[in-house]
Design an enzyme around this catalytic site. Structure first.
Site, PDB file in Angstrom:
ATOM      1  N   ASP A 120      26.955  39.010  18.526  1.00  0.00           N
ATOM      2  CA  ASP A 120      26.051  40.148  18.428  1.00  0.00           C
ATOM      3  C   ASP A 120      26.557  41.464  18.945  1.00  0.00           C
ATOM      4  OD1 ASP A 120      23.679  41.170  17.318  1.00  0.00           O
ATOM      5  OD2 ASP A 120      22.578  40.995  19.347  1.00  0.00           O
TER       6      ASP A 120
ATOM      7  N   GLY B  60      12.970  43.040  25.426  1.00  0.00           N
ATOM      8  CA  GLY B  60      13.448  42.518  24.372  1.00  0.00           C
ATOM      9  C   GLY B  60      12.370  41.549  23.727  1.00  0.00           C
TER      10      GLY B  60
END
Length: 617
Positions: free
Chosen positions: A167, A46
């Site tokens: 999210d 990420g």
């Protein structure tokens, strides 16, 4: 489908999409983590973190290790630790458990969690979109909806602990190979009431990854209040994202476009009914309404909690479905039936009446009527409260087609055969009265062998024929027995005068055989019996035979065959004859009345039963 795998061919928890802007650096896969874990390859990256496959030597199991990639400042480190603690606090079967939060030799934090085997919902939808048969078979809609309800319960647990995920998207939901469902990536979760949050300057990120700044989340799944950065964000923001996920599960395409266009669409609102976007997917209307409710721009109009949203879907799965689907199907069936009627069905059937009278109806001529009746019945079964369907069924039941269906003709033939057998049995017993009458004539002085013995023989032949009819009922045998009765009437007319015994026997014969439509046309029955009485009279009038009946002035004389007639026996015999004739006529009339009442009772019972099926006004 595409999947990340380690040496044991197991999929793993991806790092998800992380907050951009943190310090990053090269991967440290070659550096030792601790004596407990034997690191494998990187299985996810990420913005600031990476996930590695590892073996826990202490327990002897595969785990996923998430750690900061490169170096990080104090704020990024604190954010990383916060994520691990939030995820670890949420103990739920659909939230990946955290096994350990620790530091490596360099003092950098890492946490170990369960390593998963499966595929993300995003991968599944992507493969299903290209109609991959293996994916469609493995992940049918029912399974994806069940997984969705489990996600809703996991998010509800987080909300009870004042945590908002922020999210939620198909890429952050994983379906395990053994039925597990997991919610991933709690990196930007918000603790309600916590002043600290992951916020920075305005974000220009228009990708499908997690946006940062005042707008935190993934464009296309963020709620309007999340996009505008409302300070009082609550669990209804996750409900909105769940609604977007449900839309994508049903339509196999996202509700909003990716990037900045998705942010605009979410704020202005859009039609959230998946059936409108994917009409070929046959999406139930109740699920349409669930999506529409969850994706309202005004959060006060959404389901209040994630649990409530999940229960709406679960009710559909459990079969406690809304009546809208059945009513919609009922309307379609009703429209189909009405279209057949409006297309001139009844007129068409009426026009075919003449052809039917000549050669009987064809099955295809009655097919439209049958189709209309069945469609109307299906509409009523789907929606018993539909007055339109009830009225149409009643109309079709009360206005049957003029042409008789072949099945009905067959049923009528069976009923006629049963009635024929009953009358044949009655005829056998009635002829016993005729047999008694012949010895009485002989004892009374009638000594004509052709009448007494010939009549007895004919009567026995008729009884034998009727006995065969009882076993094997056919119109031919019935007509043969009728002809025997005609011969017997003619013998009575010649031997005992056309006006004494013959008319009564002819009347009973005509009455009995005329009740059967398959015996022959009514003109044939009438002409045969009339001829049996009147032809001997005509021959006598013509002088070809010795007259048995003479009219002298106002006196009508009947001469019986024989030299001397015993008046007592003659009167008793004639009285017995009258009694027998009246008994047979009465019995036959009552049998016909009982048969008629039985038919009427059946019709009335069917009408009563049909009335029970109709909805009350």
């Amino acid at each position: 489908m595409a999947a990340m795998q380690d040496d044991d061919t197991a999929h793993a928890v991806t790092a998800g999409t992380e907050v951009a802007g943190a310090a990053t650096g090269p991967s440290r896969t070659d550096q030792p983590l601790s004596a407990r874990y034997e690191l494998g390859r990187v299985i996810g990256k990420g913005g600031m973190g990476e996930v590695l496959s590892a073996k826990d030597d202490q327990i002897g199991r595969r785990v996923a290790i998430k750690r900061i990639r490169g170096t990080a400042d104090a704020k990024a480190t604190a954010r990383f630790v916060r994520e691990a603690k939030l995820q670890g606090q949420l103990e739920h079967p659909s939230i990946v458990p955290v096994y350990e939060l620790s530091k490596d030799a360099d003092g950098q934090p890492f946490f170990a969690m369960k390593q998963l085997a499966g595929a993300t919902l995003a991968d599944i939808i992507g493969m299903a979109l290209v109609e991959d048969p293996e994916t469609l078979a493995k992940y049918p809609r029912q399974r994806l909806l069940r997984a969705f309800t489990e996600v809703c319960l996991a998010i509800e647990l987080a909300h009870t602990k004042q945590i908002v995920h922020r999210d939620l998207k198909p890429a952050n939901v994983m379906l395990g190979d053994f039925g597990e469902v997991y919610v991933l990536d709690w990196g930007i979760a918000k603790v309600i009431g916590d002043a600290e949050d992951i916020t920075a300057g305005p974000s220009g990120d228009a990708s499908e990854h997690t946006a940062v700044g005042s707008t935190i989340g993934t464009p296309g799944y963020m709620s309007p209040e999340q996009i505008t950065g409302e300070a009082d964000l609550d669990g209804r923001a996750d409900v909105y994202a769940l609604g977007c996920m449900l839309f994508e599960i049903l339509a196999f395409e996202p509700l909003h476009p990716r990037g900045a266009a998705g942010l605009v669409a979410a704020k202005t609102g859009t039609d959230a009914r998946p059936s409108q976007r994917a009409p070929d997917r046959e999406i139930p209307p109740e699920l349409d309404r669930v999506c529409e409710a969850a994706c309202q721009v005004d959060r006060s109009k959404r389901p209040a909690t994630a649990r409530e949203l999940g229960e709406l879907v679960q009710r559909y799965l459990d079969g406690d479905r809304d009546l809208a689907l059945r009513r919609d199907l009922a309307k379609r069936e009703l429209a189909s039936a009405q279209a057949l009627l409006d297309g001139g069905l009844l007129e068409t059937l009426s026009e075919s009446r003449q052809r039917t009278l000549q050669r009987g109806p064809k099955r295809d001529e009655l097919a439209p009527y049958s189709a209309a009746l069945r469609a109307a019945a299906r509409a009523l079964a789907l929606d018993p409260t539909s007055h339109e369907a009830a009225q149409l069924v009643s109309r079709l039941m009360l206005e049957p087609p003029i042409d008789t269906p072949p099945e009905v003709d067959q049923a009528l033939a069976r009923t006629e055969t049963e009635l024929m057998v009953r009358h044949a049995r009655l005829g056998v017993w009635g002829l016993l009265g005729y047999l008694i009458f012949f010895p009485v004539m002989w004892l009374g002085g009638v000594r004509e062998p052709w009448l007494v013995f010939g009549g007895t023989a004919v009567t026995f032949l008729i009884m034998a024929t009727l006995a065969i009819v009882v076993k094997r009922p056919t119109p031919t045998l019935i007509f043969v027995s009728f002809l025997g009765q005609v011969v017997l009437v003619a013998m009575y007319a010649r031997g005992l005068s056309p006006f004494l015994v013959a008319p009564g026997v002819a009347l009973i014969t005509t009455l009995m055989y005329a009740t059967h439509t398959r015996t022959g046309p009514i003109w044939l029955l009438w002409s045969c019996c009339a001829a049996a009485v009147l032809v001997p009279l005509a021959i006598e009038v013509a002088g070809a035979l010795t007259p048995t009946t003479t009219l002298d002035g106002a006196t009508l004389s009947i001469k019986l065959p024989g030299e001397s007639i015993d008046p007592t026996i003659a009167l008793v015999g004639l009285g017995g004859y009258v009694a027998v004739i009246l008994f047979i006529a009465t019995l036959l009339a009552r049998m016909q009345a009982n048969d008629r009442r039985a038919v009427q009772r059946t019709v009335q019972l069917q009408a009563w039963q049909l009335a029970l099926l109709m909805p009350k006004a």
